[in-house]
Design a protein around this motif. Sequence first.
Motif, mmCIF file in Angstrom:
data_model
loop_
_atom_site.group_PDB
_atom_site.id
_atom_site.type_symbol
_atom_site.label_atom_id
_atom_site.label_comp_id
_atom_site.label_asym_id
_atom_site.label_seq_id
_atom_site.Cartn_x
_atom_site.Cartn_y
_atom_site.Cartn_z
ATOM 1 N N TRP A 110 -3.011 9.812 -3.847
ATOM 2 C CA TRP A 110 -3.761 8.733 -3.347
ATOM 3 C C TRP A 110 -3.251 7.494 -2.870
ATOM 4 C CZ3 TRP A 110 -4.388 12.084 -7.625
ATOM 5 C CH2 TRP A 110 -5.827 12.516 -7.877
ATOM 6 N N ALA A 111 -3.978 6.814 -2.001
ATOM 7 C CA ALA A 111 -3.541 5.510 -1.654
ATOM 8 C C ALA A 111 -3.723 4.467 -2.568
ATOM 9 C CB ALA A 111 -4.276 5.189 -0.264
ATOM 10 N N ILE A 112 -2.539 3.890 -2.877
ATOM 11 C CA ILE A 112 -2.705 2.820 -4.096
ATOM 12 C C ILE A 112 -2.179 1.601 -3.562
ATOM 13 C CG2 ILE A 112 -1.775 2.240 -6.418
ATOM 14 C CD1 ILE A 112 -3.143 4.973 -6.406
ATOM 15 N N ARG A 113 -3.029 0.669 -3.969
ATOM 16 C CA ARG A 113 -2.445 -0.916 -3.447
ATOM 17 C C ARG A 113 -2.028 -1.538 -4.783
ATOM 18 N NH1 ARG A 113 -5.963 -4.698 0.128
ATOM 19 N NH2 ARG A 113 -4.829 -3.496 1.583
ATOM 20 N N ASP A 149 0.830 -1.259 0.067
ATOM 21 C CA ASP A 149 -0.014 0.053 -0.020
ATOM 22 C C ASP A 149 1.041 1.145 0.074
ATOM 23 O OD1 ASP A 149 -2.150 -1.791 0.226
ATOM 24 O OD2 ASP A 149 -2.561 -1.237 2.006
ATOM 25 N N VAL A 150 0.781 2.118 -0.969
ATOM 26 C CA VAL A 150 1.720 3.238 -0.950
ATOM 27 C C VAL A 150 0.813 4.487 -1.340
ATOM 28 C CG1 VAL A 150 3.826 1.901 -1.898
ATOM 29 C CG2 VAL A 150 2.004 2.509 -3.475
ATOM 30 N N ARG A 151 1.741 5.560 -0.945
ATOM 31 C CA ARG A 151 0.997 6.859 -1.200
ATOM 32 C C ARG A 151 1.774 7.268 -2.545
ATOM 33 N NH1 ARG A 151 -0.369 11.607 2.404
ATOM 34 N NH2 ARG A 151 -0.014 13.269 1.345
ATOM 35 N N GLU A 165 2.986 12.292 4.658
ATOM 36 C CA GLU A 165 3.990 11.596 3.881
ATOM 37 C C GLU A 165 3.550 10.183 3.516
ATOM 38 O OE1 GLU A 165 6.776 13.190 2.934
ATOM 39 O OE2 GLU A 165 6.038 14.813 3.372
ATOM 40 N N SER A 166 2.986 9.567 4.664
ATOM 41 C CA SER A 166 2.586 8.081 4.392
ATOM 42 C C SER A 166 1.233 8.017 4.306
ATOM 43 C CB SER A 166 3.258 7.327 5.421
ATOM 44 O OG SER A 166 2.759 7.455 6.633
ATOM 45 N N LEU A 167 0.981 6.594 4.477
ATOM 46 C CA LEU A 167 -0.525 6.371 4.467
ATOM 47 C C LEU A 167 -1.192 5.892 5.981
ATOM 48 C CD1 LEU A 167 -0.910 3.656 1.601
ATOM 49 C CD2 LEU A 167 -1.798 5.936 1.796
ATOM 50 N N ASP A 190 -13.658 1.936 1.104
ATOM 51 C CA ASP A 190 -14.536 2.884 0.563
ATOM 52 C C ASP A 190 -15.589 3.600 1.376
ATOM 53 O OD1 ASP A 190 -12.980 2.493 -1.916
ATOM 54 O OD2 ASP A 190 -14.715 1.028 -2.607
ATOM 55 N N ARG A 213 -4.722 12.668 8.821
ATOM 56 C CA ARG A 213 -3.836 11.870 7.855
ATOM 57 C C ARG A 213 -2.366 12.408 7.970
ATOM 58 N NH1 ARG A 213 -6.656 8.694 4.610
ATOM 59 N NH2 ARG A 213 -8.854 9.190 4.233
ATOM 60 N N ILE A 226 -4.850 1.281 3.428
ATOM 61 C CA ILE A 226 -5.896 1.766 2.639
ATOM 62 C C ILE A 226 -7.266 1.526 3.500
ATOM 63 C CG2 ILE A 226 -7.435 1.456 0.647
ATOM 64 C CD1 ILE A 226 -4.906 0.931 -0.799
ATOM 65 N N LEU A 227 -7.986 2.452 3.733
ATOM 66 C CA LEU A 227 -9.233 2.711 4.297
ATOM 67 C C LEU A 227 -10.309 2.117 3.519
ATOM 68 C CD1 LEU A 227 -8.902 5.714 6.373
ATOM 69 C CD2 LEU A 227 -9.134 3.542 7.377
ATOM 70 N N GLY A 280 -7.087 3.578 -3.867
ATOM 71 C CA GLY A 280 -7.869 3.897 -2.454
ATOM 72 C C GLY A 280 -8.304 5.208 -2.401
ATOM 73 N N GLU A 281 -8.305 5.577 -1.221
ATOM 74 C CA GLU A 281 -8.932 7.040 -1.023
ATOM 75 C C GLU A 281 -7.921 7.937 -1.494
ATOM 76 O OE1 GLU A 281 -7.994 4.964 1.617
ATOM 77 O OE2 GLU A 281 -7.437 6.173 3.331
ATOM 78 N N ARG A 282 -8.365 9.296 -1.517
ATOM 79 C CA ARG A 282 -7.778 10.314 -1.829
ATOM 80 C C ARG A 282 -6.991 10.972 -0.532
ATOM 81 N NH1 ARG A 282 -9.707 14.366 -6.261
ATOM 82 N NH2 ARG A 282 -7.637 15.598 -6.995
ATOM 83 N N VAL A 283 -5.756 10.665 -0.377
ATOM 84 C CA VAL A 283 -5.637 11.220 0.819
ATOM 85 C C VAL A 283 -4.781 12.916 1.035
ATOM 86 C CG1 VAL A 283 -4.572 8.823 1.783
ATOM 87 C CG2 VAL A 283 -3.057 10.281 0.240
#
Lengths: 667, 158
Positions: free
Chosen positions: A607-610, A518-520, B70-72, B95, B67, B92-93, A599-602
């Motif tokens: 975005w959070a990407i898997r 899971d990365v940003r 920098e990270s998730l 939806d 949040r 990732i949370l 994933g959601e827009r952080v």
Amino acid sequence: MYPELGQMALILALLLASLLAVVPLVGSVTGREQLQAFSRPLSAGLFVFVALAFALLTHAFLTDDFSVAYVANNSNSMLPWYYKFSAVWGGHEGSLLLWILMLVGWTLAVAVFSRRLPTVMVSQVLSVMGMVTVGFLLFTILTSNPFDRILPNVPADGADLNPLLQDFGLIIHPPMLYMGYVGFSVAFAFAIAALINGRLDAAWARWSRPWTTVAWSFLSLGIALGSWWAYYELGWGGWWFWDPVENASLLPWLSGTALMHSLAVTEKRGVFKSWTVLLAIVTFSLSLLGTFLVRSGVLTSVHAFASDPERGTFLLILLAITIVSSLTLYAFRAPVVHVRARYAGLSREVFLLLNNVLLVASTLLVLLGTIYPLVLDYLDMGRLSIGEPFFNLTFSPLAVAAGLLLGAGIFSRWKKTDGGWLGRKLLWPLAASTLVTALVMVGYGEFKPWAFVGTFSASWVVIATFWDLWEKSGSRKGRLYGLKRQSRSYYGMVLGHLGMAIVMAGATIASNYGIERDVRMSPGDTAQVGDYKAVFVETGNRRGANFTAEYGRFEILDSEGDLVSVQMPEKRQYLVQRNVMTEAGIDAGLFRDIFIAVGERVAEDAWAIRLQYKPLVRWLWLGAIFMAAGGFLAISDRRYRIRDKVRDTDVPVPSGSKAGKPAEAAS
Amino acid sequence: MHPVRKKRLTIVLFLLIGLSIAVALTTYALRQNINLFYDPSQIAAGEAPVDVRIRAGGMVQEDSVIRDPESLKVEFKVTDFTSSVLVEYTGILPDLFAEGQGVVAMGRLDGEGRFMADQVLAKHDENYMPPEVNDALEKAASLRAAESTGAAESSTGY
């Protein structure tokens, strides 16, 4: 007016089902042939009326008749027509109607494809099917009528189908699964009929075998489709969650697999009769339990629709009646059966017995893990959940053991197998599969105990299966002749076992060597996943039929920096229910999948990407296709067809003849 | 021994061995993998064990989601409107995760009352409320009601 016709058709079907449940049975007990002769026409009539009801419900969906409450709750005028069609079984009432349609379909199939069976047997089997149908039709009409109207305030538009269910997978997953679930009712009906007239013999086993195999094949496909759908639509790349609803479908599959094998022993050797009958009862009861778990609202999941305590109670009573009455019958009648055949401590019979022990043990484990939290909750002893590790920890050793046993069992002989001979036989397969496993470990570059055991077990099965095929096909007239001489049911078995090995290899490798990150990421960023690089190029918007979507454009590069594929995973917002759905981008391959989900827009531009690298994940579903193909091949075996032919024409059929209808009863 | 009896004995032995292995594995696996549910009030009162994998649930408190830039990593408070607990999660949370929605989180409590989640579940349907969360909210609400009506009634309680 059409919905009222549908309602009427259901009520007429209930009347016919009640007649079917009573009249032929009375006829068979009193020996009156005129009454027994009613069984086939009643089955046909039953099918016609249920099919009519189903067609009318489908019509209501396709014509957007929102005065029907079920349509209004599960459809919308904007829905594409094929989803309107599949929305028929997108909710509780309609999926129940589909269940019943399948049930009467199977009943009709038994009526049509049982010309060679004794009339007494047919009338009893069809009567039992009729009883089950009565139960479910009553359930539908009393608690879950799909034709209920909302009058006079007809809604202007429907509440839409749950977006999760707007997918190709849902069009075919439930019908396949139900074909399997409900198909076990045939094996059940055969078992009950055999118990009633005390005729538990090889002929009974041969009659119920193809039906069980077909049901099992459909169930295998249904489960695999569910897993596939979860993988790309729901699970963020997971393919099995040990969710109670998944378990509910796995339970009858496990005991159905045991039933299939024990039926083989009963047919070939005339032993394990009472055990086989018990398995048939248990398997269908587990199908009913599955229906209860999913439909009663005791569970919450995608499959559980609006819960209604009344429905749960009704289903529980239905389940209790089925189990108690069939087990009572079993208790009184099963001891009548005597076994004369002998077999040694090491023989194919014993291998299949152990297979049954393992399968039943795994059924019990899954059942325990599924039911335990529900029972505790019901008794008010606290809310707990049993996590995936429980199932992984207990189920995996059993699966591996089943694989090891299977490899050895293939070589075993009926009646008696010499231990030393078997041991020598197994040496080469043992060496070969150790080598294969070692190569796989080296190939993936890391030794993991579970990966080793799983891979070993899978390759053991494959090598033993082919070894056996090679030996059996040896012939003085050449290899091809030898291969041709093997029966279709043998090839069915080979395919089925290969399928199991493929699933096992897929599950082992995907869960041990898969990579998940899971990365940003912002547009322009690059992330590494395994040997591949994912480049987030840009974002964009598009509009679908009933949703708007925001997508990300990703380029996947291999280790050389060459472009492998471009994926556009998206986030969809459905217009009616305002739900947000994640649509993954998957670069699928036979040996690996690359899976990208947004994933959601952080942040404003992040975005959070898997990202996932999934080796051999396709094998899970490929293996299920192998299994199902094996099942269908096995029932097309000549020994099921020739009997037909002989009875029909009273002339022996030449052995090479491909004529005659194979037992495609299920289609 | 008579061959038939011998055969029966082997079968029974096999069954016994299989059964005992199954029972042993099951009890072992069950002991490791039962995740009990605690609501925020129970956690605040110190009823929940520290560093044991448990489930916690409630509503995501409004304006509590923070949040990491920098990270998730994300932090939010889960509340039953009586007490709340701070949840920390990286990943990732779902939806349907949003402030004011019911969630269930799996994870461990650290020594300082923070809940380190490794999994956050929000269900697929916006009207759906996890049953545990529903119970917890009702319990907290009835407790608050009992407190506000004073001690007179509490003596008549159950």
